[in-house]
Design a protein around this motif. Structure first.
Motif: not given
Length: 442
Positions: A68-73, A88-89, A92-95
């Motif tokens: 899986e490469s969900e956070a990849a651009g 992009t990771v 809990k409170d931000k990216k």
């Protein structure tokens, strides 16, 4: 019926591909394919990457790992096989956002850019990520960081670019030095939204697409008729120069291997939204602009109907001299196809093996390797790879299946119907059961 829906909705949609040629064996390569898959259990789309080992010119494909490469651009390739990508990771409170350099499955360097700019633009309209020719710098597009708005400013109307870009901050060009890890967001260009950026010749300039924001912003998705142009600045964003003609809709700037010629797509502004495009070229030595492939005013019977595409692929120029060709996907009446356009003569070659093989879309090009997808009403999408054979007269490729993860859920067959008594160019696709059927389904 529920089972049929589940099986069909789970078909992957192939988004991109990267080819890493083997330096020692020219008939071998490593293929990285990214796809989007619907997950009905989580009610979301998931992004996955699959590695495929290619040998014997594409005739042998060995399936590797899928992850899986969900956070990849977006991804850009180094000449030595490394690659750099946006990531992009979500915490809990931000990216948090990073630029990562990968080698042999390991992250060898990482630059955090969370506090430098907003979210990455990784779409096909504004997004791009390109290495400099020296491979020491990287340029890409991201949202401009906005200062915290005062209470009343939160309610001020800010126009956006409509579908897919609602509530997104203005796109900005970002230059990252991979050695010093210095990251620079270039200044705003008045009345322009910027995207599709790359380094110019000798890494001395930046070439990009600029979309007019004044007097108003219209939706841009599927609308390549908005006033826009191809521009150039220095590496700090100064000395803005327009390279395309004014008052047209120009997009997709692409350099050839020598960086002497710049190509782009162009449409007239206004009128119907997705009209036939023309392919343009500009000499970066003397500034001369010429038409490589004009728009087709009236398609001839069995002839090329014109270039209908919203963008050129990131890597689309191959060959040199009289044997230099540009590759693209285009709508060809009732199907899509991969075409090659001769830069000198404007001749067009259809690379689809036959019309009956369905629709073909261009994915990637690296050296003499070309990657595309094929599908038909009775055949789910599959990835194909081949080796190009280029001459001044012809461009050819023998495609082989590289990755076909889905089987057809229902036995059907299709054929293309023409209506010569009504029109020379009208086509329709007829679907029928492959076997006997007691009742007709309309």
């Amino acid at each position: 019926m529920t089972g049929l829906y589940k099986s069909i909705s789970g078909f992957p949609t192939f988004l991109s591909a990267q080819v890493f040629p083997d330096k020692e064996d020219k008939a071998s390569a490593r293929l990285l394919v990214e796809a989007s898959v619907r997950d009905l259990h989580l009610n979301k789309r998931r992004r996955i990457a699959t590695e495929v080992g290619i040998s014997q010119g594409g005739s042998v494909a060995v399936q590797g790992f899928t992850s899986e490469s969900e956070a990849a651009g977006l991804i850009a390739q180094f000449a030595d096989g490394r690659w750099v990508r946006q990531r992009t990771v979500e915490e809990k409170d931000k990216k948090r956002r990073f630029i990562e350099v990968w080698k042999s499955g390991l992250v060898v360097s990482s630059i955090e850019v969370t506090d430098v700019h907003g979210e990455f633009y990784s779409d096909d309209t504004f997004g791009s990520i390109r290495l400099s020719f020296s491979e020491k710098k990287l340029v890409y597009v991201a949202e401009r960081k906005e200062a915290d708005a005062k209470t009343w400013e939160k309610f001020v109307y800010k126009p956006d670019w409509g579908e897919k870009f609602a509530k997104r901050a203005a796109p900005s060009i970002v230059v990252a030095d991979l050695d010093t890890e210095e990251v620079l967001v270039l200044p705003h260009q008045e009345n322009l939204a910027l995207g599709q950026v790359q380094f110019g010749p000798d890494d001395e300039t930046l070439i990009f697409w600029g979309l007019k924001t004044f007097p108003r912003q219209y939706g841009i998705l599927f609308c390549p008729n908005r006033v826009s142009g191809i521009y150039q600045t220095d590496l700090e964003g100064g000395n803005l120069t327009q390279l395309s003609s004014p008052n047209v809709a120009a997009r997709s700037p692409r350099l050839d291997a020598t960086s002497r010629t710049l190509f782009w797509l162009e449409n007239d502004t206004g009128g119907p939204h997705f009209t036939c495009a023309r392919l343009m070229a500009r000499s970066l030595k003397d500034g001369a602009i010429r038409v490589v492939l004009p728009e087709v005013k009236k398609a001839e019977l069995n002839g090329f109907p014109g270039l209908f595409t919203d963008r050129l692929p990131t890597s689309c120029v191959a060959g040199s001299g009289d044997a230099q060709w540009i590759f693209s996907s285009t709508t060809w009446r009732s199907r899509k196809s991969i075409i090659a356009i001769n830069v000198k003569s404007g001749a067009v070659m259809d690379l689809a093996p036959t019309k009956e093989t369905g629709s073909w879309s261009f994915l990637a090009l690296n050296g003499d390797w070309i990657v595309g997808t094929r599908s038909a009403p009775e055949t789910p999408h599959a990835v194909y790879i081949g080796k190009l054979q280029l001459s001044s007269d012809a461009a050819r490729a023998e495609f082989h299946v590289a990755h076909a993860p889905s089987d057809a859920p229902v036995a059907i067959k299709s054929r293309t119907i023409t209506y010569s008594e009504r029109s020379n160019i009208l086509e329709a696709i007829l679907l029928t059961p492959s076997g006997d059927q007691a009742k007709t389904l309309l």
